[in-house]
Design a protein around this motif. Structure first.
Motif, PDB file in Angstrom:
ATOM      1  N   ALA A 179       0.833  -1.204   0.000  1.00 55.21           N
ATOM      2  CA  ALA A 179       0.000   0.000   0.000  1.00 55.21           C
ATOM      3  C   ALA A 179       0.868   1.256   0.000  1.00 55.21           C
ATOM      4  N   ALA A 180       1.959   1.235   0.790  1.00 56.33           N
ATOM      5  CA  ALA A 180       2.868   2.381   0.836  1.00 56.33           C
ATOM      6  C   ALA A 180       3.554   2.596  -0.512  1.00 56.33           C
ATOM      7  N   VAL A 181       3.968   1.506  -1.139  1.00 57.16           N
ATOM      8  CA  VAL A 181       4.606   1.601  -2.453  1.00 57.16           C
ATOM      9  C   VAL A 181       3.639   2.195  -3.471  1.00 57.16           C
ATOM     10  N   ALA A 182       2.385   1.717  -3.452  1.00 57.35           N
ATOM     11  CA  ALA A 182       1.383   2.234  -4.388  1.00 57.35           C
ATOM     12  C   ALA A 182       1.116   3.712  -4.141  1.00 57.35           C
ATOM     13  N   ALA A 183       0.998   4.094  -2.838  1.00 61.23           N
ATOM     14  CA  ALA A 183       0.746   5.495  -2.515  1.00 61.23           C
ATOM     15  C   ALA A 183       1.906   6.377  -2.962  1.00 61.23           C
ATOM     16  N   GLY A 184       3.134   5.913  -2.735  1.00 58.32           N
ATOM     17  CA  GLY A 184       4.302   6.683  -3.164  1.00 58.32           C
ATOM     18  C   GLY A 184       4.363   6.845  -4.665  1.00 58.32           C
ATOM     19  N   THR A 185       3.984   5.792  -5.376  1.00 59.16           N
ATOM     20  CA  THR A 185       3.995   5.854  -6.837  1.00 59.16           C
ATOM     21  C   THR A 185       2.984   6.871  -7.349  1.00 59.16           C
ATOM     22  N   VAL A 186       1.780   6.855  -6.781  1.00 59.03           N
ATOM     23  CA  VAL A 186       0.733   7.796  -7.205  1.00 59.03           C
ATOM     24  C   VAL A 186       1.136   9.224  -6.868  1.00 59.03           C
ATOM     25  N   ILE A 187       1.640   9.453  -5.648  1.00 62.03           N
ATOM     26  CA  ILE A 187       2.055  10.799  -5.239  1.00 62.03           C
ATOM     27  C   ILE A 187       3.180  11.304  -6.130  1.00 62.03           C
ATOM     28  N   GLY A 188       4.134  10.420  -6.397  1.00 58.02           N
ATOM     29  CA  GLY A 188       5.246  10.805  -7.270  1.00 58.02           C
ATOM     30  C   GLY A 188       4.774  11.165  -8.665  1.00 58.02           C
ATOM     31  N   HIS A 189       3.806  10.413  -9.175  1.00 59.48           N
ATOM     32  CA  HIS A 189       3.288  10.679 -10.516  1.00 59.48           C
ATOM     33  C   HIS A 189       2.563  12.022 -10.573  1.00 59.48           C
ATOM     34  N   LEU A 190       1.793  12.350  -9.529  1.00 59.31           N
ATOM     35  CA  LEU A 190       1.003  13.571  -9.524  1.00 59.31           C
ATOM     36  C   LEU A 190       1.828  14.807  -9.200  1.00 59.31           C
ATOM     37  N   SER A 191       2.839  14.655  -8.326  1.00 58.26           N
ATOM     38  CA  SER A 191       3.603  15.819  -7.868  1.00 58.26           C
ATOM     39  C   SER A 191       4.968  15.959  -8.528  1.00 58.26           C
ATOM     40  N   GLY A 192       5.461  14.872  -9.094  1.00 56.10           N
ATOM     41  CA  GLY A 192       6.798  14.905  -9.675  1.00 56.10           C
ATOM     42  C   GLY A 192       7.899  14.652  -8.670  1.00 56.10           C
ATOM     43  N   LEU A 193       7.546  14.454  -7.400  1.00 58.72           N
ATOM     44  CA  LEU A 193       8.541  14.165  -6.373  1.00 58.72           C
ATOM     45  C   LEU A 193       9.031  12.728  -6.504  1.00 58.72           C
ATOM     46  N   LEU A 194      10.333  12.534  -6.298  1.00 55.30           N
ATOM     47  CA  LEU A 194      10.923  11.199  -6.390  1.00 55.30           C
ATOM     48  C   LEU A 194      10.927  10.571  -4.994  1.00 55.30           C
TER      49      LEU A 194
END
Length: 389
Positions: A179-194
Motif C-alpha cells: 500500500a505504501a509503495v502504491a501510494a508513493g507511486t501515485v504521489i510521485g506521478h502527480l507531484s513529480g517528487l521522487l
C-alpha cells in the motif's frame, strides 16, 4: 472461506491437541501461502518492470521470500508431528516454534535488503513510469495479503500456533508495504517528487519492526517462558477441588511444543492420612490432569501437620511475618524442630523474579525478623526458591 478450506483439508479439525491434526492445519496454511505468494511474485515483478520501480520490484521478491517461508511452515508442521523416539522422548513439537523463528528471520532479511535498496534509490533517484496495470496489480496484492493475514491468524488462533501468527503478521506487513509503495507511486506521478526510495525505506523500517516482534514471540517458548496464567489457574482449581489436598506449590509447566506439555507440582496433604490413601489420591489426580489438559503429570506428596495447634499457629504467624516484608512472598514445607535452647523454624520461602532484594538479603531479613520473636527463642532455616509460574 476459512471454514470451507478447513472442512475440506483438515480431518478431525476440532481435535487441535492432536499432532496429526496440527500438521494438517500447517500443510493447509503452507500450501495456500506457497500458491498465492508465487502468483503475487510474478504479478508484482511484471509491475516493477513496467514502472521501473525498485520499491515494487523489492516488494515482488518479498513475496518470493514469503513463498519460501510458507515452505518452512509446511515442513515445520510436518516434522513437528513426528512421534517421540529414543533421542527425543518428548517428541518434536518445538520444531513448530523453530519454523516460526525461521519465518521471522526471513522477515528481517527482507527488511534489511529492502532498506539497502531504498538507500541506493535515495542516493540515485530515478523517475517512475506510472502504469494503470501496475497500480491494479498492487491493489489486488494488498487485498490478497490482507485476506492471507486474516486466514493465517484464524488458523493460528484455532490451534494456538506462534508460527501461523508470525506468518499472519508477515502478510500484514506485506499489505502495508505494498500500500505504501502504491501510494508513493501515485504521489510521485502527480507531484513529480521522487519518493520511491523514501517510501521503500519507511516500509523496510516497518518490516524490521514486525520481524523483531515475531522473532521475540517465536523465541520465547524455545527459551522457556512462563505458562499462561489462565492455564495455571485451571490447574490450581482442578487440584484444590480434591478434598485430600489442602495446598499446592512448586508448579512447573514444561513446554515441548503445542500439545506436548509436562506438569509437575507438590500437593500438600494431611500427614494423618494413610500413606496408601494419599498415594491413591495422587494417582487419581495425575490421571485427571492428564486427561483434562492432555499432558504428562508428576505430583509429589507433601505431608502437612494439621492437628498440632502450636505448628498451625506458628505457620500463620510466619506467613504474616513474610508478607509484612512484601505481600508477594509466601512459604511452604513448614516444620518445627524443638530443642532445649531454641526452636528451628524450617521452611521454603517463595520469591518472585525481579524481586528488589537478592535471595541472600531477603533470607537474612526474614531470619532477623524471626529472631526478634519471643526473645530470640526461634531460629529460621530458610531455603529461598523462585516462582516458575
Amino acid at each position: 472461506m476459512v471454514n470451507f478450506l478447513v472442512r475440506l483439508f483438515v480431518k478431525n479439525s476440532e481435535q487441535t491437541h492432536l499432532p496429526e491434526v496440527r500438521s494438517r492445519y500447517g500443510v493447509l496454511s503452507g500450501g495456500v501461502g506457497i500458491a498465492l505468494n508465487l502468483c503475487l511474485f510474478a504479478a508484482k515483478f511484471l509491475a516493477g518492470l513496467l514502472a521501473s520501480s525498485i520499491a515494487i520490484t523489492a516488494d515482488a521478491f518479498n513475496n518470493l521470500s514469503d513463498a519460501g517461508s510458507s515452505v518452512v511452515t509446511l515442513v515445520g508442521f510436518r516434522m513437528a508431528c513426528a512421534p517421540a523416539d529414543s533421542e527425543h522422548p518428548f517428541g518434536h513439537g518445538r520444531i513448530e516454534y523453530v519454523s516460526g523463528l525461521a519465518v521471522s528471520v526471513a522477515i528481517l532479511l527482507v527488511g534489511v535488503e529492502l532498506g539497502k535498496s531504498s538507500v541506493e534509490k535515495i542516493l540515485h533517484p530515478e523517475a517512475i513510469q506510472f502504469s494503470t496495470l501496475s497500480m491494479g496489480i498492487l491493489a489486488v496484492s494488498v487485498a490478497v495479503k490482507l485476506w492471507m493475514c486474516w486466514f493465517n491468524r484464524s488458523l493460528g488462533n484455532r490451534i494456538g500456533s506462534t508460527a501461523m501468527r508470525a506468518t499472519a503478521m508477515d502478510s500484514l506487513t506485506d499489505a502495508v508495504a505494498t500500500a505504501a509503495v502504491a501510494a508513493g507511486t501515485v504521489i510521485g506521478h502527480l507531484s513529480g517528487l521522487l519518493l520511491d526510495g523514501w517510501i521503500g525505506l519507511l516500509v523496510a523500517a516497518f518490516i524490521l519492526y514486525t520481524g523483531y516482534h515475531t522473532a521475540k514471540d517465536s523465541l520465547s517458548p524455545l527459551l522457556g517462558q512462563t505458562p499462561d496464567p489462565e492455564f495455571v489457574e485451571q490447574i490450581a482449581q482442578t487440584v484444590m477441588k480434591h478434598d485430600e489436598v489442602i495446598g499446592m506449590h512448586d508448579l512447573i509447566v514444561h513446554d515441548y511444543g503445542p500439545g506436548r506439555r509436562m506438569i509437575s507440582l507438590h500437593a500438600e496433604m494431611p500427614c494423618t492420612m494413610d500413606v496408601l490413601v494419599m498415594h491413591d489420591a495422587t494417582d487419581l489426580l495425575e490421571l485427571e490432569l492428564r486427561h483434562k489438559f492432555n499432558c504428562e503429570v508428576t505430583i509429589h506428596m507433601d505431608p502437612i501437620e494439621v492437628n498440632n495447634q502450636a505448628i498451625t499457629e506458628m505457620r500463620k504467624r510466619l506467613i504474616e511475618l513474610v508478607q509484612g516484608i512484601d505481600p508477594v512472598l509466601s512459604i511452604h514445607d513448614f516444620r518445627m524442630v524443638w530443642g532445649k535452647s531454641h526452636t528451628n523454624l524450617i521452611f521454603d520461602l517463595l520469591v518472585p523474579y525481579q524481586f528488589p532484594m537478592t535471595n541472600a538479603e531477603v533470607s537474612k531479613l526474614v531470619q532477623e525478623r524471626v529472631r526478634q520473636m519471643e526473645d530470640g527463642q526461634y531460629f529460621a532455616v530458610v531455603k529461598v526458591e523462585q516462582a516458575f509460574v
